[in-house]
Design a protein around this motif. Structure first.
Motif, mmCIF file in Angstrom:
data_model
loop_
_atom_site.group_PDB
_atom_site.id
_atom_site.type_symbol
_atom_site.label_atom_id
_atom_site.label_comp_id
_atom_site.label_asym_id
_atom_site.label_seq_id
_atom_site.Cartn_x
_atom_site.Cartn_y
_atom_site.Cartn_z
ATOM 1 N N PHE A 101 48.653 9.292 33.587
ATOM 2 C CA PHE A 101 48.406 10.681 33.941
ATOM 3 C C PHE A 101 48.728 10.976 35.401
ATOM 4 N N GLN A 102 48.451 10.034 36.292
ATOM 5 C CA GLN A 102 48.766 10.269 37.696
ATOM 6 C C GLN A 102 50.275 10.267 37.925
ATOM 7 N N THR A 103 51.005 9.480 37.153
ATOM 8 C CA THR A 103 52.464 9.517 37.227
ATOM 9 C C THR A 103 52.993 10.818 36.648
ATOM 10 N N GLY A 110 45.149 13.273 39.201
ATOM 11 C CA GLY A 110 45.506 13.462 37.798
ATOM 12 C C GLY A 110 44.954 12.369 36.912
ATOM 13 N N SER A 111 43.658 12.252 36.869
ATOM 14 C CA SER A 111 42.981 11.211 36.081
ATOM 15 C C SER A 111 42.352 11.835 34.841
ATOM 16 N N PRO A 112 42.282 11.124 33.725
ATOM 17 C CA PRO A 112 41.714 11.712 32.501
ATOM 18 C C PRO A 112 40.261 12.120 32.628
ATOM 19 N N ASP A 113 39.501 11.522 33.545
ATOM 20 C CA ASP A 113 38.117 11.948 33.720
ATOM 21 C C ASP A 113 38.000 13.114 34.693
ATOM 22 N N VAL A 114 39.085 13.518 35.333
ATOM 23 C CA VAL A 114 39.095 14.710 36.173
ATOM 24 C C VAL A 114 39.647 15.909 35.402
ATOM 25 N N PHE A 279 35.543 6.856 37.090
ATOM 26 C CA PHE A 279 36.022 6.176 38.295
ATOM 27 C C PHE A 279 37.177 5.198 38.037
ATOM 28 N N ILE A 280 37.111 4.377 36.979
ATOM 29 C CA ILE A 280 38.109 3.326 36.782
ATOM 30 C C ILE A 280 39.512 3.924 36.651
ATOM 31 N N ALA A 281 39.666 4.919 35.776
ATOM 32 C CA ALA A 281 40.979 5.536 35.571
ATOM 33 C C ALA A 281 41.451 6.283 36.807
ATOM 34 N N LEU A 282 40.531 6.733 37.628
ATOM 35 C CA LEU A 282 40.886 7.458 38.847
ATOM 36 C C LEU A 282 41.331 6.509 39.951
ATOM 37 N N ALA A 283 40.592 5.426 40.147
ATOM 38 C CA ALA A 283 40.801 4.571 41.309
ATOM 39 C C ALA A 283 41.793 3.439 41.078
#
Length: 351
Positions: A101-103, A110-114, A279-283
């Motif tokens: 998602f960030q790509t 662009g994280s799935p939890d955001v 957090f994991i998918a974001l960081a």
């Protein structure tokens, strides 16, 4: 003579790795970071298998894995190993999903939890819990359906003759707020025992993981990993811009939809079993990008980083906090601090 393509280095300095019919390309530094992170995951896994109310040494853990050591084998293989495997596999899925998602959005937020996909998966699981009852298969189906429907809604609302990353994030944040309110309403309307179970599950926990969950979800995550690996070439082309990708024969929207579906499926399957883990998918993708120092986000390194982060957070949740809290509580606290730092950094870059 074998028809397999040997491992080689292309003109851009990337290592070409043949995996079946798919040729994977990776930066040498990304391979080194992935290897070191994988070794760190292995060490953390051994610590997790040894640490607990029934303490074991690392040699005892290895012996318990290789042969029948009585009660020690039961502790390691039946009580601790499913949770460790789940932490590794689920953390890798979260890291890979965040990298996709960030790509796709070209934005570290662009994280799935955001952008709402984790919340949508949670909504689907709550609906499944209140309608069908507690059942792993129905919760998986509900979470997957909720995540995919949320992705479709965000995609349609953000569409303006194409998809622009920042607009997708803003729409996703708005949808997240709406779904969070809906989740609260559903829990308030549910029966007390169902609401309590959903609330506890919604904290994000690996405590109830068993072999049934592992054998059901991990193969599906592995299949999605293969799909993700196959999409790396077109995804890298999209990083160059839509015009350049189109000139190279990439189907722009088809690629975006496929990447979107794979990323949502990864996050939804994890959410169905553990509840939402923030957090994991974001960081993980941003940590991996900084370690590899590449232009893009290496999905493989992001996956291994995610596995290490979730396994380490679960160790903290189990053993370093009195009373043993859900791992989602630990990741939310760390993730909040990380998100504040990320927002400050983004604001400085805009000045």
């Amino acid at each position: 003579m074998s028809g397999r393509t040997p491992v080689a280095v292309d003109a851009d300095g990337n290592v070409r790795l043949p995996v079946g019919q798919v040729i994977l390309r990776a930066q040498p530094r990304a391979l080194i970071v992935g290897t070191v992170t994988a070794l760190a995951v292995l060490m953390a896994a051994l610590v997790a298998l040894a640490w607990g109310d029934y303490p074991l040494s690392v040699p005892q853990v290895v012996q318990a894995l290789l042969s029948d050591q009585g009660f020690a084998t039961r502790v390691v293989t039946q009580w601790r190993l499913p949770r460790v495997i789940a932490a590794i596999a689920f953390g890798a899925a979260l890291g890979a999903s965040g990298a996709l998602f960030q790509t796709l959005t070209r934005n570290p937020l662009g994280s799935p939890d955001v952008i709402g996909f984790s919340t949508g998966a949670y909504t689907g699981a709550i609906v499944s819990l209140t309608v069908v009852g507690s059942n792993v298969l129905s919760e998986m189906a509900g979470a997957l359906a909720g995540g995919l429907l949320t992705a479709a809604l965000v995609y349609l609302l953000a569409w303006r003759g194409g998809i622009q990353g920042f607009r997708l994030i803003i729409v996703g944040i708005a949808v997240t707020a709406t779904l969070s309110s809906l989740n609260t309403y559903l829990l308030l309307r549910a029966q007390t025992e169902v609401a309590m179970a959903a609330s506890l599950w919604g904290a994000g926990s690996l405590a109830l993981i068993d072999w049934g969950d592992v054998t059901l979800v991990v193969p599906a995550l592995a299949l999605l990993g293969v799909v993700t690996a196959a999409m790396m070439g077109p995804l890298r082309q999209l990083e160059l811009g839509d015009d350049a990708a189109h000139a190279h024969g990439v189907r722009i929207e088809g690629t975006r939809i496929t990447v979107l579906g794979a990323g949502v499926a990864l996050i939804a399957l994890v959410t169905a079993v553990t509840g939402p883990i923030a957090f994991i998918a974001l960081a993980a993708p941003q940590i991996a990008r900084r370690l590899t120092r590449g232009a893009g986000i290496p999905v493989g390194a992001a996956a291994s980083t995610g596995a290490l982060l979730l396994l380490a957070a679960d160790l903290v949740a189990q053993h370093l906090i009195p009373g043993s809290v859900p791992v989602g509580v630990v990741t939310v606290v760390i993730g909040g601090l990380y998100l504040i730092a990320l927002l400050i950094q983004e604001a400085h870059q805009q000045l």
